[in-house]
Write an enzyme that holds these catalytic residues in place. Structure first.
Site, PDB file in Angstrom:
ATOM      1  CB  SER A   1      -0.105  -4.939   7.328  1.00 39.84           C
ATOM      2  OG  SER A   1       0.417  -4.195   8.392  1.00 39.84           O
TER       3      SER A   1
ATOM      4  CE  LYS B   1       0.760   1.616   4.336  1.00 36.14           C
ATOM      5  NZ  LYS B   1       1.439   2.853   4.630  1.00 36.14           N
TER       6      LYS B   1
ATOM      7  N   GLY C   1       9.313  -0.685   5.247  1.00 41.70           N
ATOM      8  CA  GLY C   1       9.492   0.339   4.210  1.00 41.70           C
ATOM      9  C   GLY C   1       8.384   1.368   4.146  1.00 41.70           C
TER      10      GLY C   1
ATOM     11  CB  ALA D   1       1.203  -1.982   4.863  1.00 41.78           C
TER      12      ALA D   1
ATOM     13  CG  ASP E   1      -1.081  -0.040   7.545  1.00 43.87           C
ATOM     14  OD1 ASP E   1      -1.874   0.920   7.591  1.00 43.87           O
ATOM     15  OD2 ASP E   1       0.147   0.079   7.681  1.00 43.87           O
TER      16      ASP E   1
HETATM   17  O1  C5P Z   1      -1.094  -1.013  13.979  1.00 40.27           O
HETATM   18  P1  C5P Z   1       0.319  -1.377  13.753  1.00 40.27           P
HETATM   19  O2  C5P Z   1       0.719  -2.599  14.529  1.00 40.27           O
HETATM   20  O3  C5P Z   1       0.706  -1.437  12.359  1.00 40.27           O
HETATM   21  O4  C5P Z   1       1.170  -0.208  14.373  1.00 40.27           O
HETATM   22  C1  C5P Z   1       2.536  -0.305  14.611  1.00 40.27           C
HETATM   23  C2  C5P Z   1       2.955   0.857  15.493  1.00 40.27           C
HETATM   24  O5  C5P Z   1       2.826   2.086  14.779  1.00 40.27           O
HETATM   25  C3  C5P Z   1       2.107   1.047  16.726  1.00 40.27           C
HETATM   26  O6  C5P Z   1       2.584   0.287  17.799  1.00 40.27           O
HETATM   27  C4  C5P Z   1       2.239   2.530  16.998  1.00 40.27           C
HETATM   28  O7  C5P Z   1       3.466   2.817  17.606  1.00 40.27           O
HETATM   29  C5  C5P Z   1       2.312   3.111  15.603  1.00 40.27           C
HETATM   30  N1  C5P Z   1       0.995   3.554  15.091  1.00 40.27           N
HETATM   31  C6  C5P Z   1       0.416   4.682  15.641  1.00 40.27           C
HETATM   32  N2  C5P Z   1      -0.797   5.130  15.151  1.00 40.27           N
HETATM   33  C7  C5P Z   1      -1.408   4.484  14.148  1.00 40.27           C
HETATM   34  C8  C5P Z   1      -0.831   3.332  13.577  1.00 40.27           C
HETATM   35  C9  C5P Z   1       0.381   2.895  14.071  1.00 40.27           C
HETATM   36  O8  C5P Z   1       0.958   5.299  16.550  1.00 40.27           O
HETATM   37  N3  C5P Z   1      -2.571   4.943  13.688  1.00 40.27           N
END
Ligand code: C5P
Length: 305
Positions: A113, A16, A107, A110, A146
């Site tokens: 994800s 993405k 990178g 995602a 994501d």
């Molecule tokens: O949701 P995901 O596991 O991809 O997020 C990884 C990290 O990125 C989270 O632990 C957080 O530190 C940060 N993050 C955030 N706000 C978001 C998405 C991700 O702070 N909306």
């Protein structure tokens, strides 16, 4: 109707980019509220799951990726996806899983994800679990911000922490991108943390109405509307990305920006030919220069044997 169980299933899943990424001040749970326009682009990972009584996870990567950067233990989102799906259906976690990776690691595209989303779809088929879409999207949201978009693909508006996705227009209008990767990734939490330092009073992000309204218009209409609130913190942490963005401009791209939390940079082009020209102009800049079109489909089965 198929009458025998599959021995293996391969699911292809795209990277993405964020055409717009608006970020607000962190919520009480530490995540940041987002208003983002996602586009799935044609750089893919393939996840193959094969019948087994045990669990194994192996990795094959494109030559421009560092396999050592991908953990293969229980911390890999693929294992967590398998665990959540197995728990939902009261099954043991059982499959041999191979990830064939082209999406840059850490990178801002995602990739992890994407693999989790592909795993949900592939294991659902392999285990003949017939998980509802509602459950798939619920598990996806639990896995990461994501992951629901990686299931959905196309163009989508993302809200919440990015996990609430709604398909938007322009799905049938092809855009061409040049993608410049960096072998050394950036930590997403570090980039969000630096955003907080640089923007202590971040306002709630506002909806990118104009961009969404113009998504199906000629490409020039969206070139000036691409925006990423994480770009400044990413550039601050990795100053050489400024040179990559400047080189894209010199090479004739319509627009360029850091993808998500970076360090990948993406450049909007007017056609496939233009993308090839811009890519040639960026030869030697960054680590690897790829071209890709978008939007493309989310996680989908490509082989069922
Ligand atoms: O949701 P995901 O596991 O991809 O997020 C990884 C990290 O990125 C989270 O632990 C957080 O530190 C940060 N993050 C955030 N706000 C978001 C998405 C991700 O702070 N909306």
């Amino acid at each position: 109707m198929r009458t025998t169980s599959p021995g293996s299933v391969t699911v292809r899943v795209p990277a993405k980019i964020n055409l717009h990424l608006g970020v607000g001040a962190p919520r009480p749970d530490g995540f940041h509220p987002l208003l983002t326009v996602y586009q799935a682009i044609g750089i893919y990972d393939d996840v193959t799951v094969s019948a087994s009584d045990d669990w194994s996870l192996t990795l094959e990567t494109a030559p421009y990726l560092d396999p050592a950067a991908v953990p293969l233990g229980e911390e890999n989102l693929v294992f967590r996806a398998a665990t959540l799906l197995a728990e939902l259906h009261g099954l043991p976690v059982h499959a041999d899983v191979v990830i064939r990776k082209d999406i840059p690691v850490a990178g801002g595209m995602a990739g992890g994800s994407a693999d989790a989303a592909a795993t949900l779809v592939a294991l659902d088929r392999l285990w003949e679990a017939e998980t509802s879409d509602e459950d798939l999207f619920r598990l996806a949201a639990e896995l990461g911000s994501d992951v629901p978009f990686a299931l959905m693909g196309g163009n989508a508006l993302g809200t919440g922490r990015g996990e609430v996705v709604e398909s938007v227009r322009g799905g049938d209008v092809a855009r061409w991108w040049v993608v410049v990767t960096a072998r050394e990734g950036l930590s997403t939490p570090a980039v969000y943390g630096h955003f907080d330092e640089l923007t202590p009073d971040a306002a709630a992000p506002s909806p990118p109405h104009r961009l969404v309204a113009l998504l199906a218009d000629p490409v020039e209409a969206i070139a000036g509307l691409l925006h990423n609130d994480l770009q400044e913190p990413a550039l601050d942490l990795r100053p050489e990305l400024r040179d990559v963005l400047a080189a894209g401009k010199r090479a004739g791209a319509l627009a360029g920006l850091v993808s998500g939390s970076g360090p990948t940079c993406v450049f909007l082009c007017s056609s496939a030919d233009h993308a090839r020209e811009v890519a040639a102009g960026l030869d030697g800049v960054g680590d690897v220069v790829l071209t890709a079109n978008g939007p493309v489909a989310g996680a989908h089965v490509v082989e069922y044997a």
